[in-house]
Design an enzyme around this catalytic site. Structure first.
Site, PDB file in Angstrom:
ATOM      1  N   GLY A  90      27.058  48.008  89.999  1.00 18.26           N
ATOM      2  CA  GLY A  90      27.047  46.965  88.983  1.00 18.26           C
ATOM      3  C   GLY A  90      26.499  47.485  87.662  1.00 18.26           C
ATOM      4  O   GLY A  90      26.146  48.659  87.527  1.00 18.26           O
TER       5      GLY A  90
ATOM      6  N   LEU B  74      23.654  46.660  85.946  1.00 16.34           N
ATOM      7  CA  LEU B  74      22.243  47.052  85.972  1.00 16.34           C
ATOM      8  C   LEU B  74      22.036  48.260  86.882  1.00 16.34           C
ATOM      9  O   LEU B  74      21.318  49.213  86.524  1.00 16.34           O
ATOM     10  CB  LEU B  74      21.379  45.876  86.459  1.00 16.34           C
ATOM     11  CG  LEU B  74      19.902  46.184  86.643  1.00 16.34           C
ATOM     12  CD1 LEU B  74      19.261  46.647  85.340  1.00 16.34           C
ATOM     13  CD2 LEU B  74      19.162  44.963  87.195  1.00 16.34           C
TER      14      LEU B  74
ATOM     15  N   ASP C  10      26.674  46.234 103.381  1.00 16.40           N
ATOM     16  CA  ASP C  10      26.785  44.846 102.917  1.00 16.40           C
ATOM     17  C   ASP C  10      25.406  44.214 103.125  1.00 16.40           C
ATOM     18  O   ASP C  10      24.903  44.166 104.251  1.00 16.40           O
ATOM     19  CB  ASP C  10      27.861  44.137 103.756  1.00 16.40           C
ATOM     20  CG  ASP C  10      28.053  42.688 103.320  1.00 16.40           C
ATOM     21  OD1 ASP C  10      27.127  42.088 102.742  1.00 16.40           O
ATOM     22  OD2 ASP C  10      29.155  42.145 103.580  1.00 16.40           O
TER      23      ASP C  10
ATOM     24  N   ALA D  49      23.948  40.464  94.033  1.00 22.21           N
ATOM     25  CA  ALA D  49      23.884  39.008  93.873  1.00 22.21           C
ATOM     26  C   ALA D  49      25.286  38.453  93.981  1.00 22.21           C
ATOM     27  O   ALA D  49      26.270  39.159  93.756  1.00 22.21           O
ATOM     28  CB  ALA D  49      23.310  38.651  92.501  1.00 22.21           C
TER      29      ALA D  49
ATOM     30  N   ASP E  62      17.252  33.315  84.908  1.00 21.24           N
ATOM     31  CA  ASP E  62      16.764  32.205  84.071  1.00 21.24           C
ATOM     32  C   ASP E  62      17.274  30.861  84.594  1.00 21.24           C
ATOM     33  O   ASP E  62      16.704  29.822  84.260  1.00 21.24           O
ATOM     34  CB  ASP E  62      17.238  32.414  82.621  1.00 21.24           C
ATOM     35  CG  ASP E  62      18.753  32.554  82.509  1.00 21.24           C
ATOM     36  OD1 ASP E  62      19.354  33.238  83.361  1.00 21.24           O
ATOM     37  OD2 ASP E  62      19.340  31.976  81.571  1.00 21.24           O
TER      38      ASP E  62
ATOM     39  N   TYR F   7      23.854  27.745  92.247  1.00 22.40           N
ATOM     40  CA  TYR F   7      23.419  29.113  91.944  1.00 22.40           C
ATOM     41  C   TYR F   7      21.901  29.182  91.761  1.00 22.40           C
ATOM     42  O   TYR F   7      21.218  30.001  92.393  1.00 22.40           O
ATOM     43  CB  TYR F   7      24.137  29.608  90.680  1.00 22.40           C
ATOM     44  CG  TYR F   7      23.606  30.936  90.182  1.00 22.40           C
ATOM     45  CD1 TYR F   7      23.759  32.088  90.944  1.00 22.40           C
ATOM     46  CD2 TYR F   7      22.932  31.028  88.964  1.00 22.40           C
ATOM     47  CE1 TYR F   7      23.265  33.310  90.500  1.00 22.40           C
ATOM     48  CE2 TYR F   7      22.438  32.239  88.517  1.00 22.40           C
ATOM     49  CZ  TYR F   7      22.605  33.381  89.289  1.00 22.40           C
ATOM     50  OH  TYR F   7      22.100  34.577  88.850  1.00 22.40           O
TER      51      TYR F   7
HETATM   52  N1  NAP Z   1      24.765  39.338  84.692  1.00 22.44           N
HETATM   53  C1  NAP Z   1      23.920  38.449  84.208  1.00 22.44           C
HETATM   54  O1  NAP Z   1      24.156  37.859  83.151  1.00 22.44           O
HETATM   55  C2  NAP Z   1      22.623  38.163  84.931  1.00 22.44           C
HETATM   56  C3  NAP Z   1      21.764  37.158  84.427  1.00 22.44           C
HETATM   57  C4  NAP Z   1      20.559  36.912  85.110  1.00 22.44           C
HETATM   58  C5  NAP Z   1      20.249  37.618  86.258  1.00 22.44           C
HETATM   59  N2  NAP Z   1      21.102  38.593  86.714  1.00 22.44           N
HETATM   60  C6  NAP Z   1      20.769  39.305  87.939  1.00 22.44           C
HETATM   61  O2  NAP Z   1      20.514  40.683  87.690  1.00 22.44           O
HETATM   62  C7  NAP Z   1      20.956  41.465  88.837  1.00 22.44           C
HETATM   63  C8  NAP Z   1      21.951  42.532  88.366  1.00 22.44           C
HETATM   64  O3  NAP Z   1      23.047  41.880  87.717  1.00 22.44           O
HETATM   65  P1  NAP Z   1      24.353  42.670  87.260  1.00 22.44           P
HETATM   66  O4  NAP Z   1      24.946  41.893  86.134  1.00 22.44           O
HETATM   67  O5  NAP Z   1      24.055  44.119  87.099  1.00 22.44           O
HETATM   68  O6  NAP Z   1      25.270  42.466  88.552  1.00 22.44           O
HETATM   69  P2  NAP Z   1      26.735  43.076  88.844  1.00 22.44           P
HETATM   70  O7  NAP Z   1      27.147  43.994  87.746  1.00 22.44           O
HETATM   71  O8  NAP Z   1      27.625  41.933  89.182  1.00 22.44           O
HETATM   72  O9  NAP Z   1      26.456  43.959  90.138  1.00 22.44           O
HETATM   73  C9  NAP Z   1      26.140  43.380  91.368  1.00 22.44           C
HETATM   74  C10 NAP Z   1      26.391  44.431  92.417  1.00 22.44           C
HETATM   75  O10 NAP Z   1      26.077  43.873  93.694  1.00 22.44           O
HETATM   76  C11 NAP Z   1      27.114  44.227  94.592  1.00 22.44           C
HETATM   77  N3  NAP Z   1      27.149  43.244  95.682  1.00 22.44           N
HETATM   78  C12 NAP Z   1      27.406  41.934  95.620  1.00 22.44           C
HETATM   79  N4  NAP Z   1      27.346  41.391  96.833  1.00 22.44           N
HETATM   80  C13 NAP Z   1      27.046  42.396  97.693  1.00 22.44           C
HETATM   81  C14 NAP Z   1      26.869  42.486  99.091  1.00 22.44           C
HETATM   82  N5  NAP Z   1      26.998  41.403  99.884  1.00 22.44           N
HETATM   83  N6  NAP Z   1      26.532  43.674  99.634  1.00 22.44           N
HETATM   84  C15 NAP Z   1      26.416  44.772  98.859  1.00 22.44           C
HETATM   85  N7  NAP Z   1      26.606  44.771  97.540  1.00 22.44           N
HETATM   86  C16 NAP Z   1      26.909  43.594  96.963  1.00 22.44           C
HETATM   87  C17 NAP Z   1      28.368  44.214  93.743  1.00 22.44           C
HETATM   88  O11 NAP Z   1      29.391  44.944  94.348  1.00 22.44           O
HETATM   89  P3  NAP Z   1      30.896  44.890  93.752  1.00 22.44           P
HETATM   90  O12 NAP Z   1      30.853  45.719  92.502  1.00 22.44           O
HETATM   91  O13 NAP Z   1      31.714  45.463  94.826  1.00 22.44           O
HETATM   92  O14 NAP Z   1      31.186  43.442  93.460  1.00 22.44           O
HETATM   93  C18 NAP Z   1      27.844  44.893  92.482  1.00 22.44           C
HETATM   94  O15 NAP Z   1      27.854  46.300  92.618  1.00 22.44           O
HETATM   95  C19 NAP Z   1      21.551  40.450  89.811  1.00 22.44           C
HETATM   96  O16 NAP Z   1      20.576  39.994  90.697  1.00 22.44           O
HETATM   97  C20 NAP Z   1      21.953  39.316  88.889  1.00 22.44           C
HETATM   98  O17 NAP Z   1      22.140  38.081  89.504  1.00 22.44           O
HETATM   99  C21 NAP Z   1      22.280  38.867  86.078  1.00 22.44           C
END
Ligand code: NAP
Length: 289
Positions: free
Chosen positions: A10, A12, A34, A58, A100, A123
């Site tokens: 992802g 981050l 997973d 997530a 948030d 969510y």
């Molecule tokens: N993005 C935002 O705006 C935001 C805002 C607030 C908080 N956050 C939190 O910050 C953290 C990082 O966010 P991000 O934007 O970097 O997330 P991201 O780019 O969507 O990456 C999430 C990663 O988790 C993997 N994943 C999802 N479900 C899984 C599972 N069951 N088993 C193994 N891997 C799994 C995804 O795999 P795939 O690539 O195969 O899908 C992806 O590599 C998360 O907790 C997110 O909720 C994000």
């Protein structure tokens, strides 16, 4: 430090890897691990014997969580509990992220870590469940980092990229846009969040619990898009629109700005969102430098 990084593909996760070259990082792909498979998580922690697990996974497509609440709860709640339990059993530190969206948006000043959550949609409820599970199951090991509005070079596959990249494409094409002006947030670059996460892990005074880590300042999505259009010298315009902080029937917080109170006390600070955004746009599209 040996680190087991979950969700490394992802946005981050990718920046944690890039910024964590001083550490030994084991980063299984989703296909190999997973996180909703508790036995596999336990096995991976036993095999890697890390000092820290960093969980970036997530299910955070917010509207989809309304229609798939079970998967949302399994990924954001139950899996976090299972990771936390395995960490506590093996005396491994845990960093896991939250959002948030645990807040209801009634405040008009930034939310500190001890503000009372009040999630408005599935969510947010599942994220709050994950926070409680991590802190209850690994009270001496878990660091929960709430953040907001992430954008990074890798993009988020479940969100179809990131907000900034989408707006830059529209700005380049000279499109005119309408953007929500009623939701005020703290947009955050994953490069900065990754750096701050490493700093927090290495700081001597870091105790378990909740930390907020966002770029400083606040803006509406309208103001954020407007800044992107200015940085890219777009011919297009952005118009504010009040969508009532809703997507269909689903509610979103009107104000979810976070205050980095606990991190700042440890000397971990992030730059203002405008600086981080300008850096990201100019690095990603050198034509706008
Ligand atoms: N993005 C935002 O705006 C935001 C805002 C607030 C908080 N956050 C939190 O910050 C953290 C990082 O966010 P991000 O934007 O970097 O997330 P991201 O780019 O969507 O990456 C999430 C990663 O988790 C993997 N994943 C999802 N479900 C899984 C599972 N069951 N088993 C193994 N891997 C799994 C995804 O795999 P795939 O690539 O195969 O899908 C992806 O590599 C998360 O907790 C997110 O909720 C994000």
């Amino acid at each position: 430090m040996k680190v087991l990084l979950l969700g490394a593909r992802g946005q981050l996760g990718s920046d944690l890897r890039l910024g964590g070259v001083a550490h030994e990082i084991v980063a299984p792909a989703r296909e190999a691990l997973d996180v909703t498979d508790a036995g596999a998580v336990r096995g991976a922690i036993a095999a890697a014997r890390p000092d820290v697990v960093i969980n970036c996974t997530a299910f955070h497509n917010v509207p989809l969580c309304e229609s798939e609440p079970e998967l949302a709860f399994r990924t954001n709640g139950v899996a976090v509990r299972d990771i936390a339990m395995a960490c506590a059993e093996r005396n491994v530190r845990l960093v896991t992220y939250s959002s948030d969206y645990v807040f209801g948006g009634d405040q008009t000043t930034p939310y500190s870590e001890d503000a009372t959550p009040h999630p408005l949609q599935v969510y947010g409820i599942t994220r709050l469940a994950g926070e409680h599970a991590a802190l209850a199951c690994a009270p001496e090991h878990a660091i929960v980092i709430r953040t907001c509005g992430l954008y990074g070079a890798a993009g988020s596959s479940s969100k179809g990229g990131n907000f900034v990249n989408g707006r830059v494409l529209e700005a380049r094409a000279g499109h005119d846009l309408e953007m929500a002006s009623e939701q005020v947030v703290s947009p955050t670059a994953t490069t900065d969040l990754a750096h701050a996460t490493w700093q927090l892990l290495l700081a001597s005074g870091t105790t378990p619990g909740i930390y907020h880590l966002v770029n400083e300042g606040a803006c509406s999505w309208f103001e954020f898009a407007q800044e992107i259009f200015a940085l890219t010298r777009s011919r297009g315009t952005v118009r504010p629109v009040d969508r009532g902080a809703r997507t269909g029937a689903m509610r979103r917080p009107r104000y979810s700005v976070l205050a980095n109170t606990r991190a700042r006390a440890l000397g971990v600070t992030l730059r203002p969102w405008r600086d981080a955004l300008a850096d990201y746009v100019r690095t990603t599209w050198p034509e706008f430098a």
